[in-house]
Design an enzyme around this catalytic site. Structure first.
Site, PDB file in Angstrom:
ATOM      1  N   LYS A 111       0.837  -1.254  -0.265  1.00  0.00           N
ATOM      2  CA  LYS A 111       0.120   0.003   0.028  1.00  0.00           C
ATOM      3  C   LYS A 111       0.917   1.243   0.003  1.00  0.00           C
ATOM      4  O   LYS A 111       0.677   2.302  -0.545  1.00  0.00           O
ATOM      5  CB  LYS A 111      -0.869   0.011   1.331  1.00  0.00           C
ATOM      6  N   LYS A 194      -4.505  -9.304  -6.943  1.00  0.00           N
ATOM      7  CA  LYS A 194      -5.645  -9.496  -6.289  1.00  0.00           C
ATOM      8  C   LYS A 194      -6.815  -8.511  -6.508  1.00  0.00           C
ATOM      9  O   LYS A 194      -6.529  -7.400  -7.101  1.00  0.00           O
ATOM     10  CB  LYS A 194      -5.306  -9.497  -4.630  1.00  0.00           C
ATOM     11  N   LYS A 197     -10.439  -3.063  -4.318  1.00  0.00           N
ATOM     12  CA  LYS A 197     -11.280  -1.670  -4.350  1.00  0.00           C
ATOM     13  C   LYS A 197     -10.479  -0.497  -4.925  1.00  0.00           C
ATOM     14  O   LYS A 197     -11.213   0.010  -5.481  1.00  0.00           O
ATOM     15  CB  LYS A 197     -11.706  -1.328  -2.909  1.00  0.00           C
TER      16      LYS A 197
HETATM   17  P1  TYM Z   1     -10.656  -5.120   3.626  1.00  0.00           P
HETATM   18  O1  TYM Z   1     -11.809  -3.957   3.805  1.00  0.00           O
HETATM   19  O2  TYM Z   1      -9.328  -4.713   2.582  1.00  0.00           O
HETATM   20  O3  TYM Z   1     -11.317  -6.593   3.053  1.00  0.00           O
HETATM   21  C1  TYM Z   1     -12.782  -7.076   3.498  1.00  0.00           C
HETATM   22  C2  TYM Z   1     -12.500  -8.573   3.466  1.00  0.00           C
HETATM   23  O4  TYM Z   1     -12.401  -8.983   2.455  1.00  0.00           O
HETATM   24  C3  TYM Z   1     -11.376  -9.943   2.206  1.00  0.00           C
HETATM   25  N1  TYM Z   1     -11.017  -9.561   0.802  1.00  0.00           N
HETATM   26  C4  TYM Z   1     -10.639 -10.800  -0.179  1.00  0.00           C
HETATM   27  N2  TYM Z   1     -11.020 -11.917  -0.141  1.00  0.00           N
HETATM   28  C5  TYM Z   1     -10.859 -12.703  -1.165  1.00  0.00           C
HETATM   29  N3  TYM Z   1     -10.367 -12.153  -2.289  1.00  0.00           N
HETATM   30  C6  TYM Z   1     -10.094 -10.801  -2.372  1.00  0.00           C
HETATM   31  N4  TYM Z   1      -9.583 -10.297  -3.485  1.00  0.00           N
HETATM   32  C7  TYM Z   1     -10.231 -10.072  -1.244  1.00  0.00           C
HETATM   33  N5  TYM Z   1     -10.072  -8.724  -1.103  1.00  0.00           N
HETATM   34  C8  TYM Z   1     -10.231  -8.491   0.230  1.00  0.00           C
HETATM   35  C9  TYM Z   1     -10.467  -9.408   3.124  1.00  0.00           C
HETATM   36  O5  TYM Z   1      -9.421 -10.364   3.518  1.00  0.00           O
HETATM   37  C10 TYM Z   1     -11.325  -9.210   4.436  1.00  0.00           C
HETATM   38  O6  TYM Z   1     -11.730 -10.090   5.014  1.00  0.00           O
HETATM   39  N6  TYM Z   1      -7.630  -5.141   7.718  1.00  0.00           N
HETATM   40  C11 TYM Z   1      -9.000  -5.702   7.064  1.00  0.00           C
HETATM   41  C12 TYM Z   1     -10.130  -4.902   7.785  1.00  0.00           C
HETATM   42  C13 TYM Z   1     -10.083  -5.092   9.297  1.00  0.00           C
HETATM   43  C14 TYM Z   1     -10.361  -6.347   9.922  1.00  0.00           C
HETATM   44  C15 TYM Z   1     -10.390  -5.941  11.432  1.00  0.00           C
HETATM   45  C16 TYM Z   1     -10.795  -7.539   9.687  1.00  0.00           C
HETATM   46  C17 TYM Z   1      -9.841  -4.144  10.230  1.00  0.00           C
HETATM   47  N7  TYM Z   1      -9.846  -4.864  11.586  1.00  0.00           N
HETATM   48  C18 TYM Z   1     -10.550  -7.065  12.268  1.00  0.00           C
HETATM   49  C19 TYM Z   1     -10.936  -8.630  10.649  1.00  0.00           C
HETATM   50  C20 TYM Z   1     -10.660  -8.362  12.037  1.00  0.00           C
HETATM   51  C21 TYM Z   1      -9.140  -5.058   5.553  1.00  0.00           C
HETATM   52  O7  TYM Z   1      -8.513  -4.191   5.396  1.00  0.00           O
HETATM   53  O8  TYM Z   1     -10.008  -5.602   5.012  1.00  0.00           O
END
Ligand code: TYM
Length: 342
Positions: A111, A194, A197
Site C-alpha cells: 500500500k 488480487k 477496491k
Molecule cells: P478489507 O476491507 O481490505 O477487506 C474486507 C474482507 O474482504 C477480504 N478480501 C478478499 N477475499 C478474497 N479475495 C479478495 N480479492 C479479497 N479482497 C479482500 C479481506 O480478506 C477481508 O476479510 N484489515 C482488514 C479490515 C479489518 C479487520 C479487522 C478484519 C480491520 N480490522 C479486524 C478482521 C478483523 C481489511 O483491510 O479488509
C-alpha cells in the site's frame, strides 16, 4: 464462549472478493457464534478519504452486511469510530507491538508503494489497530480472506506478548477462519493481482452493486486463455489446485474458482462439469450464476442505502452494544497496564 469479530473498510467499490472471501462467510457463521461485524472507518483514513464519501461508504458496508443476511438483532453491526475502545487499545498495542514485526507486513509495503516516506504513520501501525478491534471484545475467531492472514498472525503475537508482559491471562489467542472456494480472488484483468477496491480499472472487479448488464460485460472482457478447461489432473489428492497449474493459468483458475464459490461447489466438480470446453461457453454459465446470486443482493443494498435512517439506527444500536462488551475488557486492560482511573 466462541465470539467472532470481523471488519471491512469503507473505501468504496465493495467487490466479489469481499463478498466471497469474507461477508458471505459472516452470514454462514452467525448461527454458531456470537458475532460482531464492524465497518472499520478508522482503518479507512490511513489513506486519504473524502469525508462525505466516507460517510456514504460506511453506509454501503453496513448495507452489504444486512443485504447479505446478517441479522442485526442477534448480532452486532457498527462502525468502529463510534466505540472509543478501539483507539484506546490501539494505542496500548502500539506500545506492545514491535517495529520489527510491523516491518514484515507485506500489506504495508504494497500500500505504501515506493514512496514509503510519504505514507501516513497510521498506515504503518494499522495492524496494531486491527489487533485492538479483535481483542477489545476478546474475540476467539476471525473470518477473513487470505490476504489478512499475516495481520491475524500479528494479532496473535500481540495477544501473547501482552499476556506475558503484564503477567495476566487476559486475551485469548484468536483463530483465523479462512474458508470457501474463493479465499483469494484475483483481478479479472490480471491474474497476478488480487481483486481490490483500489484498482484503477473497473473491469478488474465485479462489485456487489453491479447490475446484470455490467456483470455480463465484465465477465465477457475478463482475461482468460485460449486453452480448453482441464480435468481433475490439476488437483492434488485433497482437491486443492496444484501451484504449478495456478501459476501457468492464473486467470483461468480464478474464473473457475469464482464459479465454484458462487455455486457452492468444489473445484473438482466444476472441472468435471466443464472439462474439454472453452471459456466462451464457461463464461455464459459464470455470468448466469453471478447475476442470479448478486442481483437481488445488490438491489437490496441500494434500497438500504436510500433508507439512511434505518442503516444509521442499526449502526448506533450496534455501537451501544459493542461499547458495553468492550467496557469490562478495557477495565481489565487499564488495571493490568497500571492506568490510574480514580
Ligand atoms: P478489507 O476491507 O481490505 O477487506 C474486507 C474482507 O474482504 C477480504 N478480501 C478478499 N477475499 C478474497 N479475495 C479478495 N480479492 C479479497 N479482497 C479482500 C479481506 O480478506 C477481508 O476479510 N484489515 C482488514 C479490515 C479489518 C479487520 C479487522 C478484519 C480491520 N480490522 C479486524 C478482521 C478483523 C481489511 O483491510 O479488509
Amino acid at each position: 464462549m466462541k465470539r467472532i469479530f470481523s471488519g471491512v473498510q469503507p473505501t468504496g467499490n465493495l467487490h466479489l472478493g469481499n463478498y466471497l472471501g469474507a461477508i458471505r462467510n459472516f452470514v454462514r457463521l452467525q448461527d454458531d457464534y456470537e458475532c460482531i461485524f464492524c465497518v472499520v472507518d478508522m482503518h479507512a483514513i490511513t489513506v486519504w478519504q473524502d469525508p462525505k464519501q466516507l460517510i456514504d461508504n460506511t453506509r454501503e458496508v453496513a448495507a452489504s452486511y444486512l443485504a447479505a443476511g446478517v441479522d442485526p438483532e442477534k448480532h452486532i453491526i457498527f462502525n468502529q469510530s463510534q466505540v472509543s475502545a478501539h483507539a484506546e487499545l490501539g494505542w496500548i498495542f502500539n506500545c506492545v507491538s514491535r517495529i520489527g514485526w510491523l516491518n514484515r507486513m507485506t500489506q504495508f509495503k504494497d500500500k505504501a508503494g515506493k514512496n514509503r516516506e510519504k505514507a501516513s504513520t497510521g498506515l504503518y501501525v494499522y495492524p496494531n489497530l486491527m489487533a485492538a478491534d479483535i481483542l477489545a471484545y476478546k474475540a476467539t475467531h476471525v473470518p477473513v480472506g487470505e490476504d489478512q492472514k499475516q495481520h491475524l498472525e500479528l494479532t496473535r503475537d500481540i495477544a501473547i506478548k501482552f499476556n506475558n508482559d503484564f503477567n495476566v491471562d487476559l486475551f485469548p489467542v484468536p483463530e483465523p477462519l479462512i474458508f470457501g472456494a474463493a479465499t483469494r480472488i484475483m483481478s479479472l484483468r490480471d491474474g497476478s493481482k488480487k481483486m481490490s477496491k483500489s484498482d484503477p480499472s473497473d473491469y478488474s472487479r465485479i462489485t456487489m452493486m453491479d447490475d446484470a448488464d455490467t456483470v455480463a460485460k465484465k465477465i465477457k472482457k475478463a482475461t482468460s486463455d485460449p486453452h480448453l478447461i482441464p480435468g481433475a489432473e490439476v488437483l492434488d489428492e485433497n482437491g486443492k489446485l496444484l501451484d504449478d497449474a495456478r501459476k501457468e493459468r492464473p486467470e483461468a483458475f480464478n474464473l473457475l474458482s469464482i464459479y465454484a464459490a458462487l455455486n457452492d461447489k468444489e473445484l473438482v466438480d466444476v472441472l468435471g462439469e466443464f472439462e474439454g470446453k472453452g471459456f466462451a461457453d464457461f463464461k455464459k454459465s459464470l455470468t448466469e450464476v453471478a447475476v442470479t446470486k448478486l442481483g437481488p443482493m445488490g438491489s437490496e443494498m441500494k434500497r438500504l442505502m436510500d433508507d439512511k435512517s434505518y442503516v444509521d439506527s442499526v449502526l448506533k444500536q450496534g455501537a451501544d452494544r459493542a461499547a458495553k462488551l468492550a467496557e469490562p475488557v478495557m477495565k481489565e486492560v487499564f488495571d493490568a497496564v497500571g492506568f490510574l482511573r480514580p
